[in-house]
Design an enzyme around this catalytic site. Structure first.
Site, short mmCIF file in Angstrom:
data_model
loop_
_atom_site.label_atom_id
_atom_site.label_comp_id
_atom_site.label_asym_id
_atom_site.label_seq_id
_atom_site.Cartn_x
_atom_site.Cartn_y
_atom_site.Cartn_z
N HIS A 100 42.26 -0.29 -61.75
CA HIS A 100 42.43 0.67 -62.84
C HIS A 100 41.90 2.06 -62.52
CE1 HIS A 100 43.18 0.31 -67.46
NE2 HIS A 100 43.85 1.30 -66.92
N ASP A 123 43.38 -3.11 -72.91
CA ASP A 123 42.41 -3.54 -71.89
C ASP A 123 41.28 -4.33 -72.53
OD1 ASP A 123 40.73 -3.65 -69.63
OD2 ASP A 123 41.11 -1.58 -69.07
N HIS A 125 38.37 -4.04 -71.34
CA HIS A 125 37.23 -3.17 -71.07
C HIS A 125 37.50 -1.75 -71.57
CE1 HIS A 125 37.44 -6.35 -67.96
NE2 HIS A 125 36.15 -6.45 -68.17
N ASP A 127 36.33 0.98 -69.86
CA ASP A 127 36.43 1.85 -68.69
C ASP A 127 35.87 3.24 -68.97
OD1 ASP A 127 37.54 -0.28 -67.36
OD2 ASP A 127 39.60 0.39 -67.61
N HIS A 140 36.73 1.58 -60.96
CA HIS A 140 37.75 1.09 -61.90
C HIS A 140 37.19 0.89 -63.31
CE1 HIS A 140 37.32 -3.64 -61.76
NE2 HIS A 140 36.16 -3.06 -61.78
N ASP A 227 46.15 -2.86 -68.67
CA ASP A 227 45.38 -3.66 -67.72
C ASP A 227 45.67 -5.12 -68.06
OD1 ASP A 227 43.36 -5.15 -66.43
OD2 ASP A 227 42.00 -3.43 -66.44
N ASP A 229 44.13 -7.66 -67.55
CA ASP A 229 43.01 -8.45 -68.05
C ASP A 229 42.82 -8.30 -69.55
OD1 ASP A 229 41.27 -6.26 -68.65
OD2 ASP A 229 40.33 -6.33 -66.69
N GLU A 272 45.84 -3.94 -62.20
CA GLU A 272 44.90 -5.05 -62.01
C GLU A 272 45.59 -6.40 -61.82
OE1 GLU A 272 41.76 -4.78 -61.39
OE2 GLU A 272 41.12 -2.83 -62.15
#
Length: 300
Positions: A100, A123, A125, A127, A140, A227, A229, A272
């Site tokens: 990312h 996402d 996360h 980030d 990332h 992303d 994830d 990712e």
């Protein structure tokens, strides 16, 4: 959406610590991304993959706290330039990652063409780490903070200007793993976040409706950063930083379909995907399916 799409692959795995995500662009192409979009009537300009400079094993971690800083900066400068040129031609930039950290270059190349660029960050996360708050030094985990003008100068100055986006023009969807420094920054900047609590409690349809209502009056274009994830690891196992309790396959398709209907999305990236950690290219295939929904594929 625009009928011409510029595809740029960024086989980058230097923004994090697990090898394999550099094969993400190839995995998505192998899963039929180009054919899927062509079948929907788009004209594709595939720029291939950016060449990534590998760090000398002796310099890794020596000069900077941030891992592979110089190589990440170099790749993102190149990506920003290619995307800038694609937008100049009137094309829709579609980026295949890669980790990312490539979003730094994506936003640097796109944002100069908009007065009020919006960002949807799909996402697990936030980030939103910086050199000071990052537990790992992995870049990332920093691209959204960098795009806000926060972080190492070599990252924030990519493409020659900063910031790229404003905090009030960001919506994060699906967050369920936030570091303490990220939580503080979200509170301080007033960033709009729909965590998995909101997704579960409200339902994806209402979350997307609220994201659209929030961004539409204040932005003149929206970049979508997906992303993989963000999805639950049972659905998308081939990611480097899986977090249990994520969004489902069907919720994610609904999100893409609703965004497609608005015509708001002016650029996108899918990142990712790590084939080494995957099951028979399941995650890349899922990513390609989400692309289909984003670009208007319908069941009837």
């Amino acid at each position: 959406m625009k009928s011409n799409i510029s595809i740029i692959g960024v086989p980058m795995d230097l923004g994090q610590s697990r090898r394999g995500v550099d094969m993400g662009p190839s995995a998505m192409r192998y899963a039929g991304a180009v054919e899927r979009l062509e079948a929907l009537g788009y004209k594709l300009h595939d720029h291939g993959d950016i060449s990534i400079t590998r760090p000398d094993k002796y310099e890794t971690g020596q000069a900077y706290k941030l891992k592979n800083l110089l190589q990440v900066v170099e790749a993102n400068e190149i990506l920003a330039m290619i995307i800038d040129q694609a937008v100049e031609k009137g094309n829709f930039p579609l980026v295949f990652g890669g980790d990312h950290s490539i979003a730094i270059g994506s936003l640097a190349g796109i944002a100069k063409h908009y007065d009020q660029l919006g960002v949807i960050w799909y996402d697990a996360h936030g980030d939103l780490n910086t050199e000071e708050t990052s537990p790992s030094g992995n870049i990332h985990g920093m691209p959204l903070a960098v795009s806000l003008g926060l972080g190492h100068e070599k990252l924030t100055s990519i493409a020659g200007y900063t910031p790229k986006v404003k905090s009030e023009n960001i919506v994060i969807i699906g967050a369920r793993s936030l570091d303490p420094g990220e939580k503080e920054l979200i509170r301080r900047k007033g960033i709009q976040v729909f965590t998995m609590h909101e997704v579960d409690r409200l339902g994806m349809a209402i979350v997307i409706e609220r994201a659209i209502s929030y961004l539409k009056p204040r932005t003149d274009g929206v970049h979508l950063s997906v992303d993989l994830d963000g999805l639950d690891p049972s659905e998308a196992p081939g990611v480097g930083t899986p977090v249990i309790g994520g969004m489902t396959y069907r919720e994610s398709h609904l999100a893409m379909e609703m965004l497609a209907e608005t015509g708001m999305i002016t650029s996108a990236e899918f990142v990712e995907v790590n084939p080494i950690l995957d099951e028979k290219n399941k995650t890349a295939t899922l990513a390609v399916g989400l692309m289909g929904s984003l670009f208007g594929e319908k069941l009837k």
